[in-house]
Each structure stands twice: as structure tokens, then as C-alpha cells.
Design a protein around this motif. Structure first.
Motif, PDB file in Angstrom:
ATOM      1  N   GLU A 100     -12.297   4.413  11.206  1.00 31.46           N
ATOM      2  CA  GLU A 100     -12.931   2.599  11.027  1.00 31.46           C
ATOM      3  C   GLU A 100     -14.198   2.668   9.842  1.00 31.46           C
ATOM      4  O   GLU A 100     -13.571   2.073   8.605  1.00 31.46           O
ATOM      5  CB  GLU A 100     -13.101   2.404  12.423  1.00 31.46           C
ATOM      6  N   GLU A 101     -15.368   3.663  10.396  1.00 34.14           N
ATOM      7  CA  GLU A 101     -15.441   3.949   9.461  1.00 34.14           C
ATOM      8  C   GLU A 101     -15.710   3.831   7.462  1.00 34.14           C
ATOM      9  O   GLU A 101     -16.400   3.516   6.681  1.00 34.14           O
ATOM     10  CB  GLU A 101     -16.366   5.257   9.661  1.00 34.14           C
ATOM     11  N   PHE A 102     -14.501   4.427   7.128  1.00 34.19           N
ATOM     12  CA  PHE A 102     -13.930   4.547   5.778  1.00 34.19           C
ATOM     13  C   PHE A 102     -14.284   3.317   5.334  1.00 34.19           C
ATOM     14  O   PHE A 102     -14.439   2.997   4.780  1.00 34.19           O
ATOM     15  CB  PHE A 102     -12.763   5.022   5.744  1.00 34.19           C
ATOM     16  N   LYS A 103     -13.890   1.549   5.151  1.00 29.13           N
ATOM     17  CA  LYS A 103     -13.999   0.876   5.464  1.00 29.13           C
ATOM     18  C   LYS A 103     -15.029   0.497   4.772  1.00 29.13           C
ATOM     19  O   LYS A 103     -15.302  -0.190   3.842  1.00 29.13           O
ATOM     20  CB  LYS A 103     -13.179  -0.400   6.173  1.00 29.13           C
ATOM     21  N   THR A 104     -16.075   0.513   5.979  1.00 28.54           N
ATOM     22  CA  THR A 104     -17.517  -0.316   5.403  1.00 28.54           C
ATOM     23  C   THR A 104     -18.655   1.001   5.253  1.00 28.54           C
ATOM     24  O   THR A 104     -19.405   0.886   4.003  1.00 28.54           O
ATOM     25  CB  THR A 104     -18.246  -0.550   6.790  1.00 28.54           C
ATOM     26  N   VAL A 105     -18.076   2.143   5.327  1.00 29.09           N
ATOM     27  CA  VAL A 105     -19.015   3.399   4.345  1.00 29.09           C
ATOM     28  C   VAL A 105     -19.131   3.418   2.848  1.00 29.09           C
ATOM     29  O   VAL A 105     -19.589   3.759   2.159  1.00 29.09           O
ATOM     30  CB  VAL A 105     -19.346   4.494   5.276  1.00 29.09           C
ATOM     31  N   SER A 106     -17.480   3.813   2.434  1.00 33.30           N
ATOM     32  CA  SER A 106     -16.597   3.977   1.329  1.00 33.30           C
ATOM     33  C   SER A 106     -16.241   2.777   1.130  1.00 33.30           C
ATOM     34  O   SER A 106     -14.354   3.073   1.229  1.00 33.30           O
ATOM     35  CB  SER A 106     -16.412   5.216   1.418  1.00 33.30           C
ATOM     36  N   PRO A 107     -16.609   2.047   0.714  1.00 36.24           N
ATOM     37  CA  PRO A 107     -15.722   0.702   0.555  1.00 36.24           C
ATOM     38  C   PRO A 107     -14.791   1.235  -0.885  1.00 36.24           C
ATOM     39  O   PRO A 107     -13.302   1.005  -0.839  1.00 36.24           O
ATOM     40  CB  PRO A 107     -16.182  -0.535   0.223  1.00 36.24           C
ATOM     41  N   GLU A 108     -15.068   2.216  -2.175  1.00 37.00           N
ATOM     42  CA  GLU A 108     -14.070   2.336  -3.495  1.00 37.00           C
ATOM     43  C   GLU A 108     -13.257   3.091  -2.854  1.00 37.00           C
ATOM     44  O   GLU A 108     -12.198   2.580  -3.280  1.00 37.00           O
ATOM     45  CB  GLU A 108     -15.409   2.096  -4.568  1.00 37.00           C
ATOM     46  N   HIS A 109     -13.881   3.923  -2.203  1.00 33.31           N
ATOM     47  CA  HIS A 109     -12.333   5.542  -2.211  1.00 33.31           C
ATOM     48  C   HIS A 109     -11.632   5.021  -0.924  1.00 33.31           C
ATOM     49  O   HIS A 109      -9.986   5.304  -1.251  1.00 33.31           O
ATOM     50  CB  HIS A 109     -12.905   6.610  -1.231  1.00 33.31           C
ATOM     51  N   HIS A 110     -11.972   3.914   0.069  1.00 31.93           N
ATOM     52  CA  HIS A 110     -10.776   3.601   1.177  1.00 31.93           C
ATOM     53  C   HIS A 110      -9.686   2.531   0.107  1.00 31.93           C
ATOM     54  O   HIS A 110      -8.726   2.189   0.846  1.00 31.93           O
ATOM     55  CB  HIS A 110     -12.033   2.410   2.062  1.00 31.93           C
ATOM     56  N   ALA A 111     -10.689   1.509  -0.783  1.00 34.21           N
ATOM     57  CA  ALA A 111      -9.987   0.565  -1.637  1.00 34.21           C
ATOM     58  C   ALA A 111      -8.320   1.399  -2.185  1.00 34.21           C
ATOM     59  O   ALA A 111      -7.518   0.922  -2.531  1.00 34.21           O
ATOM     60  CB  ALA A 111     -10.526  -0.195  -2.292  1.00 34.21           C
ATOM     61  N   ALA A 112      -9.303   2.298  -2.717  1.00 31.64           N
ATOM     62  CA  ALA A 112      -7.917   3.328  -3.705  1.00 31.64           C
ATOM     63  C   ALA A 112      -6.998   3.593  -2.507  1.00 31.64           C
ATOM     64  O   ALA A 112      -5.447   4.227  -3.316  1.00 31.64           O
ATOM     65  CB  ALA A 112      -8.763   4.405  -4.152  1.00 31.64           C
ATOM     66  N   LEU A 113      -8.181   4.071  -1.644  1.00 38.40           N
ATOM     67  CA  LEU A 113      -6.064   4.814  -0.355  1.00 38.40           C
ATOM     68  C   LEU A 113      -5.591   4.138  -0.288  1.00 38.40           C
ATOM     69  O   LEU A 113      -4.382   4.411  -0.438  1.00 38.40           O
ATOM     70  CB  LEU A 113      -7.198   5.872   0.711  1.00 38.40           C
ATOM     71  N   ILE A 114      -6.047   2.976   0.522  1.00 41.84           N
ATOM     72  CA  ILE A 114      -4.692   1.800   0.601  1.00 41.84           C
ATOM     73  C   ILE A 114      -3.795   1.459  -0.825  1.00 41.84           C
ATOM     74  O   ILE A 114      -3.078   1.066   0.086  1.00 41.84           O
ATOM     75  CB  ILE A 114      -6.218   0.346   1.297  1.00 41.84           C
ATOM     76  N   GLU A 115      -4.491   1.492  -2.299  1.00 39.66           N
ATOM     77  CA  GLU A 115      -3.878   0.917  -2.725  1.00 39.66           C
ATOM     78  C   GLU A 115      -2.642   2.014  -3.022  1.00 39.66           C
ATOM     79  O   GLU A 115      -1.264   1.558  -3.427  1.00 39.66           O
ATOM     80  CB  GLU A 115      -4.877   1.148  -4.339  1.00 39.66           C
ATOM     81  N   LEU A 116      -2.929   3.056  -2.805  1.00 42.57           N
ATOM     82  CA  LEU A 116      -1.798   4.376  -3.109  1.00 42.57           C
ATOM     83  C   LEU A 116      -0.989   4.079  -1.747  1.00 42.57           C
ATOM     84  O   LEU A 116       0.225   4.322  -2.280  1.00 42.57           O
ATOM     85  CB  LEU A 116      -2.613   5.953  -3.476  1.00 42.57           C
ATOM     86  N   ILE A 117      -1.381   3.963  -0.843  1.00 43.50           N
ATOM     87  CA  ILE A 117      -0.066   3.600   0.225  1.00 43.50           C
ATOM     88  C   ILE A 117       0.314   2.081   0.270  1.00 43.50           C
ATOM     89  O   ILE A 117       1.950   2.044   0.480  1.00 43.50           O
ATOM     90  CB  ILE A 117      -1.035   3.596   1.220  1.00 43.50           C
ATOM     91  N   GLN A 118      -0.208   1.256  -0.320  1.00 39.76           N
ATOM     92  CA  GLN A 118       0.620   0.245  -0.926  1.00 39.76           C
ATOM     93  C   GLN A 118       2.134   0.425  -1.808  1.00 39.76           C
ATOM     94  O   GLN A 118       3.361  -0.078  -2.145  1.00 39.76           O
ATOM     95  CB  GLN A 118       0.108  -0.823  -1.358  1.00 39.76           C
ATOM     96  N   HIS A 119       1.194   0.670  -2.601  1.00 41.15           N
ATOM     97  CA  HIS A 119       2.469   1.841  -3.779  1.00 41.15           C
ATOM     98  C   HIS A 119       3.553   2.354  -3.301  1.00 41.15           C
ATOM     99  O   HIS A 119       4.216   2.111  -3.945  1.00 41.15           O
ATOM    100  CB  HIS A 119       1.660   2.082  -5.348  1.00 41.15           C
ATOM    101  N   GLU A 120       3.147   3.301  -2.365  1.00 44.82           N
ATOM    102  CA  GLU A 120       4.081   4.296  -2.221  1.00 44.82           C
ATOM    103  C   GLU A 120       4.942   3.041  -1.064  1.00 44.82           C
ATOM    104  O   GLU A 120       6.194   3.951  -1.341  1.00 44.82           O
ATOM    105  CB  GLU A 120       3.107   4.858  -0.962  1.00 44.82           C
ATOM    106  N   GLN A 121       4.674   2.680  -0.477  1.00 45.54           N
ATOM    107  CA  GLN A 121       5.428   1.757   0.278  1.00 45.54           C
ATOM    108  C   GLN A 121       6.082   0.710  -1.096  1.00 45.54           C
ATOM    109  O   GLN A 121       8.163   0.488  -0.792  1.00 45.54           O
ATOM    110  CB  GLN A 121       5.151   0.655   0.828  1.00 45.54           C
ATOM    111  N   VAL A 122       6.009   0.159  -2.032  1.00 40.24           N
ATOM    112  CA  VAL A 122       6.879  -0.052  -3.432  1.00 40.24           C
ATOM    113  C   VAL A 122       7.922   0.997  -3.164  1.00 40.24           C
ATOM    114  O   VAL A 122       9.357   0.428  -3.524  1.00 40.24           O
ATOM    115  CB  VAL A 122       5.705  -0.780  -4.177  1.00 40.24           C
ATOM    116  N   LEU A 123       6.995   1.915  -3.878  1.00 40.27           N
ATOM    117  CA  LEU A 123       8.273   2.940  -4.276  1.00 40.27           C
ATOM    118  C   LEU A 123       9.549   2.793  -2.958  1.00 40.27           C
ATOM    119  O   LEU A 123      10.467   3.810  -3.632  1.00 40.27           O
ATOM    120  CB  LEU A 123       7.562   4.763  -4.284  1.00 40.27           C
ATOM    121  N   CYS A 124       9.366   3.491  -1.722  1.00 37.49           N
ATOM    122  CA  CYS A 124      10.259   4.049  -0.927  1.00 37.49           C
ATOM    123  C   CYS A 124      11.052   2.648  -0.112  1.00 37.49           C
ATOM    124  O   CYS A 124      11.806   3.273   0.854  1.00 37.49           O
ATOM    125  CB  CYS A 124       9.317   4.605   0.094  1.00 37.49           C
TER     126      CYS A 124
END
Length: 139
Positions: free
Chosen positions: A71-95
Motif C-alpha cells: 500500500e505504501e508504494f502509492k504514496t511514498v514513490s508515486p512515480e514508480h508506482h504509476a510506471a508499474l501500473i502502466e506496465l500492468i495495464q499494458h500487459e492486460q491489453v496484450l493478453c
């Protein structure tokens, strides 16, 4: 299940041997790694390899159906969290499948890593830059 070619033999082997729902953790340089988990230590110097580059490499090989993040990832390191979520969303589209994203407290995350077949340590020095991937199937 393994999808493509990966240069690191140890990491490639682990991904190739995953069964449905098996888990692997990709972590920053500081996350404690349980003794019972296989350690794949990619860290060279602080920041190399990065968490995001490692996630990209793993997602190129591994079919995932679930993700666990502190949970802490969202607020403590928001840029890295956003980059991870973007990769996961892209993976959802691919699969073409929904990938479940679950958030738990960091202390619970550390305990949950004990379920991982392997823990992949990066050189990342960003707080909470850790993720657990649950293996899916390609069919």
C-alpha cells in the motif's frame, strides 16, 4: 508460463518452471529475502538494474494473472508506482485478460514473499519498489 527469450538463465529457468498461481517477487535492493526462497540477485550498483527495467523483462517472459503491491508504494514513490501500473495495464491489453491488483501493508508484503518460488533483487533504491507476480496461463 514462459513467453519469450530472456538472457539471464537463472531467471529464465524460474519463469519456465512456474505453474499456474506460482509467485515470484521483484524487489528493490533493501527488501529482506526469506531464506527459503530462491534468490536471484541482479543488483550491480545502486540503481542498476532498475525495478522498472526488471519488471519489463519479466513481463516479456511471464504470463501473470495477479499482482500484489505494498500500500505504501502509492504514496511514498508515486512515480514508480504509476510506471508499474502502466506496465500492468499494458500487459492486460496484450493478453486480453484482467490482471487482479491487490494492495497489502508493507509488513504483510514482506511476510507474503515467503510464498514466492523466487525473489529477484534489483539495484533499485526507491522505497517500496517491490511487486509480487502471480503466474497465469497463456490459454
Amino acid at each position: 508460463m514462459k513467453k519469450n527469450a530472456l538472457i539471464n538463465a537463472e531467471l529464465s529457468y524460474v519463469i519456465a518452471t512456474l505453474g499456474h498461481t506460482d509467485e515470484i517477487t521483484i524487489c528493490d535492493a533493501g527488501l529482506p529475502i526469506p531464506d527459503e526462497a530462491q534468490r536471484i540477485d541482479l543488483a550491480l550498483i545502486p540503481g542498476v538494474p532498475t525495478f522498472i527495467a526488471t519488471v519489463k523483462a519479466v513481463l516479456g517472459e511471464m504470463q501473470i494473472e495477479g499482482v500484489i503491491i505494498a500500500e505504501e508504494f502509492k504514496t511514498v514513490s508515486p512515480e514508480h508506482h504509476a510506471a508499474l501500473i502502466e506496465l500492468i495495464q499494458h500487459e492486460q491489453v496484450l493478453c486480453g485478460k484482467t490482471i487482479a491488483i491487490n494492495y497489502i501493508p508493507h509488513e504483510a508484503f514482506k511476510v507474503h514473499t515467503q510464498n514466492s518460488k523466487a525473489v529477484v533483487r534489483t539495484g533499485e533504491c526507491t522505497p517500496y519498489a517491490n511487486v509480487i507476480f502471480q503466474s497465469g496461463v497463456v490459454f
